[in-house]
Write a protein that holds these residues in place. Sequence first.
Motif, short mmCIF file in Angstrom:
data_model
loop_
_atom_site.label_atom_id
_atom_site.label_comp_id
_atom_site.label_asym_id
_atom_site.label_seq_id
_atom_site.Cartn_x
_atom_site.Cartn_y
_atom_site.Cartn_z
N ARG A 1 46.91 26.56 19.68
CA ARG A 1 48.08 25.66 19.70
C ARG A 1 47.70 24.30 20.28
NH1 ARG A 1 53.17 27.38 18.74
NH2 ARG A 1 54.12 25.94 20.24
N ILE A 2 46.80 24.30 21.25
CA ILE A 2 46.32 23.03 21.79
C ILE A 2 45.47 22.32 20.75
CG2 ILE A 2 44.75 22.02 23.51
CD1 ILE A 2 45.87 24.07 25.50
N GLN B 1 45.75 45.48 35.97
CA GLN B 1 44.79 44.39 36.11
C GLN B 1 45.29 43.20 35.29
OE1 GLN B 1 40.61 45.76 35.76
NE2 GLN B 1 41.50 47.77 35.37
N ASN B 2 45.20 42.01 35.89
CA ASN B 2 45.78 40.85 35.23
C ASN B 2 44.88 39.62 35.38
OD1 ASN B 2 48.68 41.77 34.46
ND2 ASN B 2 48.38 42.51 36.54
N LEU B 3 44.72 38.92 34.25
CA LEU B 3 43.93 37.69 34.19
C LEU B 3 44.84 36.57 33.70
CD1 LEU B 3 40.38 37.20 32.76
CD2 LEU B 3 42.26 35.81 31.87
N VAL B 4 44.75 35.41 34.36
CA VAL B 4 45.56 34.26 33.99
C VAL B 4 44.65 33.05 33.83
CG1 VAL B 4 47.42 32.69 34.68
CG2 VAL B 4 47.60 35.13 35.19
N ALA B 5 44.85 32.31 32.75
CA ALA B 5 44.10 31.08 32.51
C ALA B 5 45.07 29.95 32.18
CB ALA B 5 43.12 31.26 31.35
N VAL B 6 44.72 28.75 32.60
CA VAL B 6 45.49 27.56 32.29
C VAL B 6 44.65 26.67 31.40
CG1 VAL B 6 46.63 25.50 33.21
CG2 VAL B 6 46.80 27.68 34.43
N LEU B 7 45.20 26.31 30.24
CA LEU B 7 44.50 25.49 29.24
C LEU B 7 45.23 24.17 29.04
CD1 LEU B 7 43.95 28.27 26.54
CD2 LEU B 7 42.46 27.72 28.46
N GLU B 8 44.46 23.10 28.88
CA GLU B 8 45.08 21.78 28.66
C GLU B 8 44.38 21.06 27.54
OE1 GLU B 8 45.01 19.49 32.21
OE2 GLU B 8 46.65 20.58 33.18
N GLY B 9 45.14 20.25 26.83
CA GLY B 9 44.57 19.38 25.82
C GLY B 9 44.51 17.95 26.34
N GLU B 10 43.61 17.15 25.77
CA GLU B 10 43.52 15.75 26.16
C GLU B 10 44.62 14.95 25.48
OE1 GLU B 10 39.53 14.94 24.96
OE2 GLU B 10 38.74 15.30 26.97
N SER B 11 45.15 14.00 26.18
CA SER B 11 46.22 13.19 25.61
C SER B 11 45.65 12.21 24.61
CB SER B 11 46.95 12.41 26.71
OG SER B 11 46.05 11.60 27.42
N SER C 1 50.70 22.09 21.65
CA SER C 1 50.86 22.37 23.07
C SER C 1 49.96 21.41 23.84
CB SER C 1 50.48 23.82 23.39
OG SER C 1 50.47 24.06 24.79
N ASP C 2 50.42 21.02 25.04
CA ASP C 2 49.61 20.17 25.91
C ASP C 2 49.08 20.94 27.12
OD1 ASP C 2 49.83 17.74 24.45
OD2 ASP C 2 51.88 17.53 25.18
N LEU D 1 32.20 19.40 19.12
CA LEU D 1 32.47 20.57 18.29
C LEU D 1 33.94 20.72 17.90
CD1 LEU D 1 30.23 23.15 20.21
CD2 LEU D 1 29.72 22.07 18.01
N CYS D 2 34.82 20.03 18.60
CA CYS D 2 36.26 20.22 18.38
C CYS D 2 36.99 18.90 18.59
CB CYS D 2 36.80 21.28 19.34
SG CYS D 2 38.55 21.65 19.20
N ALA D 3 37.90 18.56 17.67
CA ALA D 3 38.63 17.31 17.76
C ALA D 3 39.53 17.27 18.99
CB ALA D 3 39.46 17.10 16.49
#
Length: 353
Positions: free
Chosen positions: A322-323, A343-353, A328-329, A224-226
């Motif tokens: 941005r990824i 209240q706080n939510l944190v997520a870490v997102l990564e792109g494939e190299s 962004s990587d 679904l996404c490049a």
Amino acid sequence: MAPTPAARDLAIVAFAQSDHRRRTDELSEVELLMPVLHQVLDATGLKTSDIGFTCSGSSDYLAGRAFSFTMALDGVGAWPPISESHVEMDGAWALYEAWVKILTGEADTALVYGYGKSSPGEVRDVLTRQLDPYYVAPLWPDSVALAALQAQALIDAGETDEPALAAVAARSREAASANAHAQVRGSRPQGDYVVHPLRTGDCPPIGDGAAAVILAAGDRARELCARPAWIRGMDHRIEAHGLGVRDLTGSPSTRLAGERAGAFEGPVDTAELHAPFTSQEVVLRKALRLGDDVTVNPSGGALAANPVMAAGLVRLGEAAARIHRGESDRALAHATSGPCLQQNLVAVLEGES
């Protein structure tokens, strides 16, 4: 047997948002939301019937009527019957629920959206309903007054000063110049004090808006996404409800959520922080150990557009976008709700190299 969380990779594969505006009197909530839903589905080529799970975030207090979210389902299309849920929170928490749903193997794709119209009422008064109903809410301290208490605590502790807060505002709104969806763009004076020490420029704009994302697991995400934005970790935590028992110059819940999400396991290049007030960026930067080498709020953040119940989801979407674009990587996204970063939510997102 459903796979364990570690057995599934999933990603944000599409993101869409409305143009955030001060008033949308001519639009109902459904009319505000529908173009965003069509856009995010069109980005993937999916139809509503292809989605395994749908989850939304909104507030009946903003709408002024009970179960208002059921009307928004008209924009989604609930026939034939769909698997659907709702959280009375920012859409970022709806994304968390959908993330868990996919991790358990009960769905492979999810549509998540959040929306809010702040223009019809006095949002500063509406947000007082988040406070302790016995001791604090009857005093009607509004969101700006409470944020000013936090800002003054930071100044008294030597963590910041008014020129530094003005610099945060200027940087954020200059960054928003490239964001066609932002409500407030470009440099502008800080203005008069709203509640000392916060000036107009230190506070978020009031406006209406909506956002939506699509999640997908594994190879489906790659179809679904490049360049999918893989969610490597996500966690949310809460501070004590009583403001008097908290140190407003820090955010232990953000630090813990970041730790559990894996934010400190490697460097991040981008951070989209849900900091509606300039002083809150100071707190979040410290809690998440973000240095000057990290690009913070390249979209302009909540100081450029703050649609209540969608602004946190926008932070996740902007980081993912941005990824997707290869800008962004490894990105960090943060969402908040409640007074003074309760209240706080944190997520870490990564792109494939």
